[in-house]
Design an enzyme around this catalytic site. Sequence first.
Site, PDB file in Angstrom:
ATOM      1  N   ASN A 403      31.815  43.317  33.027  1.00 36.48           N
ATOM      2  CA  ASN A 403      32.835  43.757  33.664  1.00 36.48           C
ATOM      3  C   ASN A 403      32.458  44.651  34.809  1.00 36.48           C
ATOM      4  O   ASN A 403      31.724  45.705  34.448  1.00 36.48           O
ATOM      5  CB  ASN A 403      34.249  44.485  32.767  1.00 36.48           C
ATOM      6  CG  ASN A 403      35.172  45.193  33.736  1.00 36.48           C
ATOM      7  OD1 ASN A 403      36.003  44.428  33.858  1.00 36.48           O
ATOM      8  ND2 ASN A 403      34.883  46.480  33.839  1.00 36.48           N
ATOM      9  N   GLU A 404      32.772  44.175  35.905  1.00 38.89           N
ATOM     10  CA  GLU A 404      32.202  45.286  37.189  1.00 38.89           C
ATOM     11  C   GLU A 404      31.109  46.045  37.271  1.00 38.89           C
ATOM     12  O   GLU A 404      30.961  47.302  37.282  1.00 38.89           O
ATOM     13  CB  GLU A 404      33.743  46.444  37.199  1.00 38.89           C
ATOM     14  CG  GLU A 404      34.994  45.971  37.509  1.00 38.89           C
ATOM     15  CD  GLU A 404      35.908  47.090  37.724  1.00 38.89           C
ATOM     16  OE1 GLU A 404      35.708  48.236  37.842  1.00 38.89           O
ATOM     17  OE2 GLU A 404      37.122  46.878  37.857  1.00 38.89           O
ATOM     18  N   ASN A 455      39.319  41.584  39.531  1.00 37.47           N
ATOM     19  CA  ASN A 455      40.125  42.862  39.313  1.00 37.47           C
ATOM     20  C   ASN A 455      40.480  43.441  40.520  1.00 37.47           C
ATOM     21  O   ASN A 455      39.853  43.740  41.308  1.00 37.47           O
ATOM     22  CB  ASN A 455      38.911  44.052  38.767  1.00 37.47           C
ATOM     23  CG  ASN A 455      38.535  43.671  37.324  1.00 37.47           C
ATOM     24  OD1 ASN A 455      39.065  42.558  36.853  1.00 37.47           O
ATOM     25  ND2 ASN A 455      37.521  44.214  36.754  1.00 37.47           N
ATOM     26  N   TYR A 461      44.893  51.242  45.081  1.00 35.00           N
ATOM     27  CA  TYR A 461      44.100  51.673  45.879  1.00 35.00           C
ATOM     28  C   TYR A 461      43.827  51.607  47.277  1.00 35.00           C
ATOM     29  O   TYR A 461      43.125  52.426  48.103  1.00 35.00           O
ATOM     30  CB  TYR A 461      42.748  51.418  45.185  1.00 35.00           C
ATOM     31  CG  TYR A 461      42.553  52.151  43.580  1.00 35.00           C
ATOM     32  CD1 TYR A 461      42.708  53.532  43.420  1.00 35.00           C
ATOM     33  CD2 TYR A 461      42.404  51.005  42.429  1.00 35.00           C
ATOM     34  CE1 TYR A 461      42.458  53.855  42.036  1.00 35.00           C
ATOM     35  CE2 TYR A 461      42.294  51.613  41.178  1.00 35.00           C
ATOM     36  CZ  TYR A 461      42.306  52.874  40.829  1.00 35.00           C
ATOM     37  OH  TYR A 461      42.381  53.371  39.689  1.00 35.00           O
TER      38      TYR A 461
END
Length: 666
Positions: A403-404, A455, A461
Site C-alpha cells: 500500500n502506497e 487511493n 486533499y
Amino acid sequence: MHATMIRICRVLVLALSCAASVQAAPRTVTALDDGWEFAKGAPVGWTAVALPHTFNADDGTSPNPYRGAGWYRRTLTAPAVKGGRTYLEFDGAALSTDVWLNGTRIGRHEGGFARFRFDVTDQLRAGANVLLVRVDNTRQPDVAPLGGDYTLYGGLYRRVRLVTTADVHVDMLDAGGPGVYFDTPEATRPHWRVRVANDRPRAENVVVTARLRDSAGKVVATAQRSAALPARAVVPVELDAALASPHLWQGVEDPYLYTSEVTVARADAVLDRVDNEVGIRTVQLDPDRGLLLNGKPYRVHGVNVHLTYVPGKGTAVDDADIDADYRILEELGVTGLRFAHYQHNEHSYALSDRKGFLVWTELPLTSEVGASDAFAANAAQQARELVRQNFNHPSVFVWGLGNEIYKVDEVSGRVLDAMQKLVHAEDASRPTAYANCCAPIDGPQALHTDAVGSNVYFGWYDKEFSDLAPFLAANHAKRPRTPQSLSEYGAGGSALHQEDPVRRPVAPSRWHPEQYQALYHEAAWRQIEAAPWLWASYVWTGFDFASAGRNEGDARGVNDKGLVSMDRKVRKDAYYWYQANWSKKPMVYITSRRAVTRTAADVEVKVYSNQPAARLRVNGVDLGERAVEGRIARWPVRLAPGANRIEVEAGGVVDSVAWTLAPETR
C-alpha cells in the site's frame, strides 16, 4: 540468557494450576490469559496484567507514543504428558518477540500481526515453569512495516496458549497455519492438503481421514488415505472427495459454511484432529464486469478497517469488542472489507466468513520497503504466514501485496515482484492486488500484481468532487485488461464540528465539519456506482483510528475519516448515506442533526432514506410527503423561535431531531 533475566525468572511467584495430567491425543489447549506481570522498558517494577494487553492503551494518540520494549513474565504448570509435543502459541505480538522458558532462549519472531508458535517440549519440566517474553514495537529496519499513517500498538495484544499434541499430529510449525488446507478445484470436488508431522524417532503408518459436514453437522463428503511417515518428518497428504449438490457461499445473501474435519489415526486411535469452517465459491476479477461471485456480477462495496479499538484497551480487545464493530458494519450494509494494512486476527476473518463479507487482506508493506536481504526475508515470512493462516477462509478473495510505497525504485520493484511469485506459489487460486497512490496507474509501481486499486481523495486533499469519475475512466482506458478497484477514498469529519450550509475546509486543519464529509461521500458514491468495472470500492475508513503523527480535526493523533467515531459512540451523517444506499432494511435519517442551534430561521431539512418517499412534520405540522430521489429528500423549512421538533417518516420508520432557533434571530 543474561544473568539478570535468570534471576528475575527465578523469583517469579505467580502460578497457574493446570490439569495434573492430560491425554496425548487428540490435542489439549491451555489458555494463558491470566497471571502475567508486565514491566515497561526494562524488566523491573512489575505490575499485574491480563492478556490481551498493549502498553500503548493510553498514549496511542499522543504525538510520541511509546515505541520500545515491554516485558511480560509468568509461571505455568506444564501438563503431564507421556510422549507428545507441547507448543507455545501466540495469536500476535507487536513488533518483534523474544521468548525464554526456564532461562533458556526459545526463539524470536519478527512481525506484529500473525500467529506464531514455538515447540517448547524439551524445555518444559515437571512442576513450575518460568516464562519470560520481551516484545518490542520500535521501528526495526529489517521488519515490516517501516512506516504508515497509523499508530503501531505494542505488546502481547492478542492471546497466548499452550497446545499439546501427540507425537504424530497435524503440523504445528507451518508458519502458524492450521496444517490443513481446503479448496475446491470444482464445486463438486473438495480437496484437502494435510501436513502430517511425525516427531517420533521411528517411522509410522497412519490413516488420514477428511470429512465435510454441512451446517446441520451431517457428513456430506469423505476422503481417506494411508500415509507412511518417515521418522522426524513432515509429509503432505492429498485427499479428494465427491460432493453432491454443493451449497455455495454467496456473500451477504447466503454465507453458507461447511465444517472440514480432518483426523490422523493409527490402529483406530485418533492421534489428532483439526476442524475448520470452510465455504465453496468462485471469485473472478473481470476488467469490464467487475467481480464475479460464483460466475455472476457482485458489487463489493464497503470500508477499510484497522484493528478494533476500545478506549482504555487500545487494540488489546476481546472477541466481544470485535463482534460489536462487525454489527455496526453489518448494519451499514457492507458487502466487503479491506483489512488495512496488515494481517488481522483470526476472529475477524471468521466473522467475515459468517456474515458474507468479501475481504481484501494485505501485507504490511506500507509507505516504504527496506533494501536489505533480511527485510526481503521478513516480508516473505509475513507473506507466507498471511496466506497459510487465512487460506481456508472463503471471505478472503484477494491478497494485497502493498500500500502506497512512495519511492518508485528498483528496491520496491524487486520486493513486490518477489511477493508476487511467493504468494502465487502459496496460493494460485486467488489474485494479488496493490493499493496505488500518488503515481500513474500505468507506472512501474502499479504493474507488479494481478489487479490494482487506487487511493483517491478528490475533493479533500486536492481537486474537486467531480474529478473522480474522469479519473476512474481514464485509468480503465489506460489499462483495459487489468481489473481495477477503488481501494481508498474519503474525507475527514467531526461530529463536534457543525456548519450548515457548509464550505470546503482545509484538509490539514483543525476544522472538519461533519456536513462536508457527507457531501464528499454523496458525490463520490454516485460516481463509483456508475463504474461497473470496479471490482470493489472501500471508504477510508469504517472507524476513526489512532495516527500519532496527525494534528487535525477535533483531536490530535486521530485520523477522523471514519464513518463512525473512534469510541464507536457516534455514527456520522456519512454512515447513514451509505446505509441508505447499501442496506435493504427500511431506514430514514435526518442529516445535520447535531447542528442543534440555528442562527437562520430558513433552513433545509435533508433526509437520507432507502424508501421511495418520506413525510415531514415540523412542530406537529404535516409538511407533506416528498419523493426520495437518489436516496435524498429535501424540504425548505422556516423554524419557529425557540425549540423546534423535526420528524420524518418513511416506510414505517420514524426519525426526529430538535433544533433551536437562537434568540438573536427572533
